[in-house]
Design a protein around this motif. Structure first.
Motif: not given
Length: 306
Positions: A4-8
């Motif tokens: 979930f790099k796009d959300l972190l």
């Protein structure tokens, strides 16, 4: 497990909140996820976000598909439970496009079913009816994602662990639809409460303490690979009303942050001081003084684990 790099982008997110000063303060302190819903602040929260984020980049909007039968009846002449698959898809797309317009964007990073198993959604509450309805929504939500209009699908829920398991086993049995869960978890309802076992605070203080999935629910979701958002960490301020301890909010937020399975905590506040307490609890600001041990907080809160 997904990363979930796009959300972190931040540890703290902003829930529905009216007040430019608080949003600006949150932004300046690194908050990048903004949560909204159809009826927040009388439907004006989306428009407020549109204006606030107009000159900003690299943010996340978490939006929710409204499920209240009265809205569908008013806008489309039928409740969602009465619609066939084509009618329901047309209605969902209509609501979705209106939400994009209200927020001034062409894409939602997260799109959720709003408050599953909420008894306000149906004039005659029926769990089986709800489950059938959610199953009809799944291919529509997946189509939005396939078309690139949504990054992640999820659900928000104020429910017990048992209902959580029922929902996922019936609606997403192969764990291929949803990957974001927005749930309630706090010190007061850590073990959950339901009709058979109501929270003691309902009677003692006459406040609403919602059902919560508890620690095992959080762990269950993490084992399934979910990005977990904790919403309403202080029950929209209700816990502040019943606590005589000035440090209760900070203690409660520290309790939540100690659960490392939780990825992000939503702040729903118009008070920058409350945000500061969240930043401290998340370790993003220096703690001016140690958080007092729970045993010295003279407010009856310690009974929550009994």
């Amino acid at each position: 497990m997904k990363d979930f790099k796009d959300l972190l982008k931040s540890k703290i997110g902003m829930g529905g909140c009216w007040g430019n000063d608080c949003y600006q303060y949150a932004w300046e302190n690194g908050v990048r996820l903004f949560d909204s819903g159809w009826g927040y602040f009388g439907g004006q929260n989306d428009n407020f976000l549109k204006d606030f984020l107009a000159d900003k980049e690299d943010y996340i909007i978490c939006q929710k598909l409204p499920l209240h039968y009265s809205l569908y009846l008013e806008k489309f002449g039928k409740t969602p439970y009465e619609m066939d698959e084509k009618e329901l898809e047309k209605a969902v797309y209509s609501l979705f496009e209106e939400q994009l317009s209200r927020c001034g964007v062409e894409y939602f990073h997260i799109y959720m079913l709003h408050a599953i198993f909420d008894m306000q959604h149906s004039p005659a509450y029926d769990i089986e009816q709800d489950l059938d309805f959610y199953k009809k929504l799944v291919p529509i939500l997946l189509k939005l994602k396939e078309e690139g209009k949504v990054g992640h699908l999820g659900f928000s829920a104020h429910i017990t662990f048992e209902k959580l398991c029922l929902f996922l086993s019936e609606v997403d049995p192969e764990n291929k639809v949803f990957d974001v869960a927005e749930v309630s978890y706090n010190v007061l309802n850590n073990k959950g409460a339901n009709a058979e076992k109501p929270s003691m605070f309902n009677d003692m203080h006459r406040v609403m303490v919602w059902d919560a999935i508890g620690e095992r629910g959080i762990h269950y979701l993490k084992e399934k690979g979910y990005f977990i958002i904790d919403m309403m960490p202080t029950e929209s301020g209700r816990m502040l009303q019943i606590s005589t301890a000035p440090d209760f909010m900070r203690w409660n937020l520290t309790f939540i942050n100690n659960n490392k399975d939780i990825d992000l905590i939503l702040a729903g506040t118009t008070n920058p001081e409350h945000l500061d307490q969240m930043f401290v609890a998340a370790g993003e600001k220096e703690d001016p003084e140690p958080v007092p041990d729970m045993r010295v907080i003279n407010s009856g809160i310690s009974h929550c684990h009994e």
